[in-house]
Design an enzyme around this catalytic site. Structure first.
Site, PDB file in Angstrom:
ATOM      1  N   LYS A  93       0.848  -1.206   0.000  1.00  0.00           N
ATOM      2  CA  LYS A  93       0.000   0.000   0.000  1.00  0.00           C
ATOM      3  C   LYS A  93       0.867   1.234   0.000  1.00  0.00           C
ATOM      4  O   LYS A  93       1.821   1.342   0.785  1.00  0.00           O
ATOM      5  CB  LYS A  93      -0.886  -0.009   1.269  1.00  0.00           C
ATOM      6  CG  LYS A  93      -1.810   1.193   1.381  1.00  0.00           C
ATOM      7  CD  LYS A  93      -3.110   0.976   0.641  1.00  0.00           C
ATOM      8  CE  LYS A  93      -3.898   2.244   0.363  1.00  0.00           C
ATOM      9  NZ  LYS A  93      -3.513   2.899  -0.916  1.00  0.00           N
ATOM     10  N   LYS A 129       5.482   1.977  -2.989  1.00  0.00           N
ATOM     11  CA  LYS A 129       5.368   3.306  -3.599  1.00  0.00           C
ATOM     12  C   LYS A 129       5.614   3.144  -5.082  1.00  0.00           C
ATOM     13  O   LYS A 129       6.284   2.199  -5.517  1.00  0.00           O
ATOM     14  CB  LYS A 129       6.412   4.265  -3.012  1.00  0.00           C
ATOM     15  CG  LYS A 129       6.055   5.727  -3.158  1.00  0.00           C
ATOM     16  CD  LYS A 129       5.071   6.161  -2.089  1.00  0.00           C
ATOM     17  CE  LYS A 129       4.627   7.581  -2.228  1.00  0.00           C
ATOM     18  NZ  LYS A 129       3.937   8.034  -1.011  1.00  0.00           N
ATOM     19  N   ASP A 169      -0.143  10.850  -4.593  1.00  0.00           N
ATOM     20  CA  ASP A 169       0.999  11.502  -3.945  1.00  0.00           C
ATOM     21  C   ASP A 169       1.229  12.760  -4.793  1.00  0.00           C
ATOM     22  O   ASP A 169       0.304  13.213  -5.486  1.00  0.00           O
ATOM     23  CB  ASP A 169       2.233  10.575  -3.900  1.00  0.00           C
ATOM     24  CG  ASP A 169       3.320  11.082  -2.951  1.00  0.00           C
ATOM     25  OD1 ASP A 169       3.183  10.905  -1.742  1.00  0.00           O
ATOM     26  OD2 ASP A 169       4.314  11.689  -3.419  1.00  0.00           O
ATOM     27  N   THR A 212      -4.716  13.664   5.140  1.00  0.00           N
ATOM     28  CA  THR A 212      -3.311  13.853   5.515  1.00  0.00           C
ATOM     29  C   THR A 212      -3.127  15.159   6.276  1.00  0.00           C
ATOM     30  O   THR A 212      -2.489  15.206   7.332  1.00  0.00           O
ATOM     31  CB  THR A 212      -2.391  13.804   4.277  1.00  0.00           C
ATOM     32  OG1 THR A 212      -2.766  12.689   3.477  1.00  0.00           O
ATOM     33  CG2 THR A 212      -0.938  13.679   4.676  1.00  0.00           C
TER      34      THR A 212
HETATM   35  P1  NDP Z   1       0.542  17.835  -4.469  1.00  0.00           P
HETATM   36  O1  NDP Z   1       1.005  17.467  -5.812  1.00  0.00           O
HETATM   37  O2  NDP Z   1      -0.914  18.016  -4.226  1.00  0.00           O
HETATM   38  O3  NDP Z   1       1.264  19.178  -3.982  1.00  0.00           O
HETATM   39  C1  NDP Z   1       2.640  19.250  -3.906  1.00  0.00           C
HETATM   40  C2  NDP Z   1       3.047  20.645  -3.459  1.00  0.00           C
HETATM   41  O4  NDP Z   1       4.427  20.665  -3.164  1.00  0.00           O
HETATM   42  C3  NDP Z   1       2.818  21.691  -4.530  1.00  0.00           C
HETATM   43  O5  NDP Z   1       2.553  22.919  -3.923  1.00  0.00           O
HETATM   44  C4  NDP Z   1       4.149  21.692  -5.247  1.00  0.00           C
HETATM   45  O6  NDP Z   1       4.413  22.894  -5.952  1.00  0.00           O
HETATM   46  C5  NDP Z   1       5.118  21.517  -4.097  1.00  0.00           C
HETATM   47  N1  NDP Z   1       6.326  20.839  -4.583  1.00  0.00           N
HETATM   48  C6  NDP Z   1       6.407  19.630  -5.164  1.00  0.00           C
HETATM   49  N2  NDP Z   1       7.658  19.337  -5.502  1.00  0.00           N
HETATM   50  C7  NDP Z   1       8.396  20.373  -5.115  1.00  0.00           C
HETATM   51  C8  NDP Z   1       9.770  20.660  -5.189  1.00  0.00           C
HETATM   52  N3  NDP Z   1      10.665  19.801  -5.752  1.00  0.00           N
HETATM   53  N4  NDP Z   1      10.196  21.842  -4.666  1.00  0.00           N
HETATM   54  C9  NDP Z   1       9.301  22.705  -4.101  1.00  0.00           C
HETATM   55  N5  NDP Z   1       7.983  22.480  -4.020  1.00  0.00           N
HETATM   56  C10 NDP Z   1       7.547  21.335  -4.516  1.00  0.00           C
HETATM   57  O7  NDP Z   1       1.135  16.736  -3.491  1.00  0.00           O
HETATM   58  P2  NDP Z   1       0.704  16.353  -2.004  1.00  0.00           P
HETATM   59  O8  NDP Z   1       0.201  17.532  -1.283  1.00  0.00           O
HETATM   60  O9  NDP Z   1      -0.139  15.136  -2.094  1.00  0.00           O
HETATM   61  O10 NDP Z   1       2.103  15.888  -1.376  1.00  0.00           O
HETATM   62  C11 NDP Z   1       2.968  16.775  -0.677  1.00  0.00           C
HETATM   63  C12 NDP Z   1       3.898  15.974   0.214  1.00  0.00           C
HETATM   64  O11 NDP Z   1       3.113  15.216   1.145  1.00  0.00           O
HETATM   65  C13 NDP Z   1       4.772  14.952  -0.499  1.00  0.00           C
HETATM   66  O12 NDP Z   1       5.991  14.840   0.183  1.00  0.00           O
HETATM   67  C14 NDP Z   1       3.993  13.647  -0.350  1.00  0.00           C
HETATM   68  O13 NDP Z   1       4.831  12.523  -0.441  1.00  0.00           O
HETATM   69  C15 NDP Z   1       3.457  13.830   1.070  1.00  0.00           C
HETATM   70  N6  NDP Z   1       2.299  13.034   1.441  1.00  0.00           N
HETATM   71  C16 NDP Z   1       1.162  13.029   0.687  1.00  0.00           C
HETATM   72  C17 NDP Z   1       0.063  12.295   1.094  1.00  0.00           C
HETATM   73  C18 NDP Z   1      -1.220  12.319   0.357  1.00  0.00           C
HETATM   74  O14 NDP Z   1      -2.164  11.680   0.812  1.00  0.00           O
HETATM   75  N7  NDP Z   1      -1.358  13.035  -0.735  1.00  0.00           N
HETATM   76  C19 NDP Z   1       0.116  11.451   2.301  1.00  0.00           C
HETATM   77  C20 NDP Z   1       1.351  11.587   3.058  1.00  0.00           C
HETATM   78  C21 NDP Z   1       2.386  12.330   2.619  1.00  0.00           C
HETATM   79  P3  NDP Z   1       4.261  22.920  -7.554  1.00  0.00           P
HETATM   80  O15 NDP Z   1       2.782  22.933  -7.801  1.00  0.00           O
HETATM   81  O16 NDP Z   1       4.945  24.149  -7.966  1.00  0.00           O
HETATM   82  O17 NDP Z   1       4.922  21.676  -8.071  1.00  0.00           O
HETATM   83  O1  2IT Z   2       2.904   9.093   1.495  1.00  0.00           O
HETATM   84  C1  2IT Z   2       1.770   8.620   1.699  1.00  0.00           C
HETATM   85  O2  2IT Z   2       1.472   8.075   2.761  1.00  0.00           O
HETATM   86  C2  2IT Z   2       0.778   8.746   0.626  1.00  0.00           C
HETATM   87  N1  2IT Z   2       1.063   9.318  -0.411  1.00  0.00           N
HETATM   88  C3  2IT Z   2      -0.599   8.129   0.791  1.00  0.00           C
HETATM   89  C4  2IT Z   2      -0.567   6.668   0.437  1.00  0.00           C
HETATM   90  C5  2IT Z   2      -1.911   5.993   0.414  1.00  0.00           C
HETATM   91  O3  2IT Z   2      -1.908   4.806   0.061  1.00  0.00           O
HETATM   92  O4  2IT Z   2      -2.940   6.592   0.735  1.00  0.00           O
END
Ligand code: NDP
Ligand code: 2IT
Length: 448
Positions: A93, A129, A169, A212
């Site tokens: 997962k 992942k 993600d 999250t």
């Molecule tokens: P999104 O794609 O929705 O948003 C990502 C955000 O981070 C955007 O604002 C993006 O800006 C910015 N970003 C991405 N890459 C970079 C970079 N290299 N440098 C600077 N800014 C960056 O993703 P999520 O919100 O889903 O994910 C954000 C983080 O949270 C990640 O680390 C992900 O692994 C983690 N995460 C996500 C979960 C989920 O359920 N979605 C669960 C747990 C963790 P821009 O639009 O300019 O690219």
């Molecule tokens: O980093 C994370 O935990 C996620 N992107 C969510 C993974 C999931 O299976 O909901």
């Protein structure tokens, strides 16, 4: 840095040599090994049975070509990945990331972290992942759809609702999940809960979108209680403006805090009186625009075209919610100097090891990603449960379950830290608590 156990020094050296250039993966493994060293000293059976060597080696890595046709009729080729890291405690997962920076080292670091995070949720899910170096930015809906269909055509051979259940993600949200689900259903001729983060009309769970970010704030609330305080009246800085950042901002505001800054990869917005979150949602969720557009409506806000400088803004609570290694030692020192009392990681591995060390040695409340952002995957597991039941729970029920899970993760992490003589160190506590459950399961399964 050297480990006390020669066994761990050798293991780390071998891992670095066998996974050359995968620096993010090395970083993630090193942190876990540092945390679990006292556990291995107390329980040599984990060493004797090769538990750690097996845990750092993915059960399976799938790497594939993703050809698709762009709007101009040109053929484009991306790389697809799925790292099925551990199925000890449940089916694989974890999310899928679409970003140009994706390569094997990124997917492996994320898959490795997911093993421990998923274990901490208390739910039966293994770690995985995946993703691609495809960049959805600037692509039309048609291009994104054709890419997703091509990606799923190959991935569908390796996943299934009892085998491996991907989710979103970075760069993978409701639109991408919809396209991939449609293609999976078409190829396999079966309607199953093979992905989570689905739309509410076809098996998605309420609260998964918010999970999250909300979970991050529930976890942070538990940390703040340690210092006899809460979100009310606090100033919060949040990096990113994607799924995690937006719903962290929403919950922090509901709990009485003022979010003053958010960012994207171009720069950050500082709005002293409080960010207008409805506008951020319009720009980012609806229009897929850039954060500087915020100033078209709020010219009084400041825009700085360098996202890494967001940590210069004074705040009580910092929530890094963008990407790995976005918060370095210099930023950590600035946050501390400006009076920050708590940092909780919404992104995966956003703080560099030096920054983490800085927070811990200065007594800052620090919530590591594996624990603090586990609410997303935990709610994904609740989506799987509802799919199995062919039923759906209401918003308040799922939200209450999410909150309970976050409180439990906080407790188990802080208890494990205390048990091993590192009271208050949630990095060590989360790694230890996550590790022990998976390690004991591996012992009971024999050498597999
Ligand atoms: P999104 O794609 O929705 O948003 C990502 C955000 O981070 C955007 O604002 C993006 O800006 C910015 N970003 C991405 N890459 C970079 C970079 N290299 N440098 C600077 N800014 C960056 O993703 P999520 O919100 O889903 O994910 C954000 C983080 O949270 C990640 O680390 C992900 O692994 C983690 N995460 C996500 C979960 C989920 O359920 N979605 C669960 C747990 C963790 P821009 O639009 O300019 O690219
Ligand atoms: O980093 C994370 O935990 C996620 N992107 C969510 C993974 C999931 O299976 O909901």
């Amino acid at each position: 840095m050297c480990f006390r156990l020669p066994y761990l020094n050798e293991l780390m050296q071998r891992l670095t040599e066998r996974n050359r250039g995968e620096t993010e993966f090395h970083q993630a493994v090193r942190e876990v090994l540092e945390s679990i060293e006292p556990v291995l000293e107390k329980h040599p059976e984990y060493i004797e049975k090769g538990v750690v060597e097996r845990m750092v080696e993915p059960e399976r890595i799938i790497k594939f070509r993703v050809p698709w046709v762009d709007d101009a009729g040109f053929v484009r080729v991306n790389r697809g990945f799925r790292v099925q890291f551990s199925s000890a405690i449940g089916p694989y997962k974890g999310g899928l990331r679409f970003h140009p920076s994706v390569y094997e080292g990124i997917v492996k670091f994320l898959g490795f972290e997911q093993i421990f995070k998923n274990s901490l949720t208390g739910l039966p899910i293994g770690g995985a992942k995946g993703g691609s170096d495809f960049d959805p930015k600037g692509k039309s809906d048609g291009e994104v759809m054709r890419f997703c269909q091509s990606f799923m055509t190959e991935l569908s051979k390796h996943i299934g609702s009892n085998t491996d259940i991907p989710a979103g993600d970075i760069g993978v949200g409701a639109r991408e999940i919809g396209f991939m689900f449609g293609q999976y259903k078409r190829i396999r001729n079966g309607f199953t809960g093979v992905l989570t983060g689905k739309g509410l009309n076809y098996g998605g769970s309420l609260v998964r979108t918010e999970a999250t970010g909300y979970g991050l704030c529930y976890f942070t609330e538990e940390m703040l209680k340690e210092k006899g305080t809460d979100f009310n009246g606090k100033t919060v800085v949040i990096s990113g403006s994607g799924n995690v950042a937006i719903y962290a901002a929403e919950k922090a505001s509901q709990l009485g805090a003022t979010v003053v800054a958010m960012s994207d990869s171009d720069g950050y917005i500082y709005h002293k009186s409080g960010i207008d979150l409805e506008l951020i949602k319009k720009i980012k969720e609806q229009r897929r625009g850039r954060i500087y557009e915020y100033r078209d409506i709020h010219p009084e806000a400041e825009y700085v075209a360098d996202c890494s400088r967001i940590w210069e803004i004074r705040c009580d609570i910092a929530l890094p919610c963008a990407t790995q290694n976005e918060l370095d030692k210099k930023s950590a020192e600035l946050l501390i100097k400006n009076g920050c009392i708590a940092v909780a990681e919404g992104a995966n591995m956003p703080s560099t090891p030096e920054a983490v060390e800085c927070f811990l040695s200065n007594g800052i409340l620090f919530g590591p990603a594996k624990a603090a952002n586990a609410g997303g995957v935990a709610t994904s597991a609740l989506e799987m449960t509802q799919n199995s039941m062919r039923y759906s729970w209401d918003f308040d029920k799922v939200d209450a379950m999410l909150k309970d899970i976050m409180v439990n993760i906080y407790r188990s992490s802080s208890e494990a830290a205390e048990e091993y003589g590192m009271k208050g160190n949630l990095v060590a506590g989360a790694n230890i608590a996550g590790f022990i459950k998976v390690a004991d399961t591996m012992l009971s399964h024999g050498v597999v």
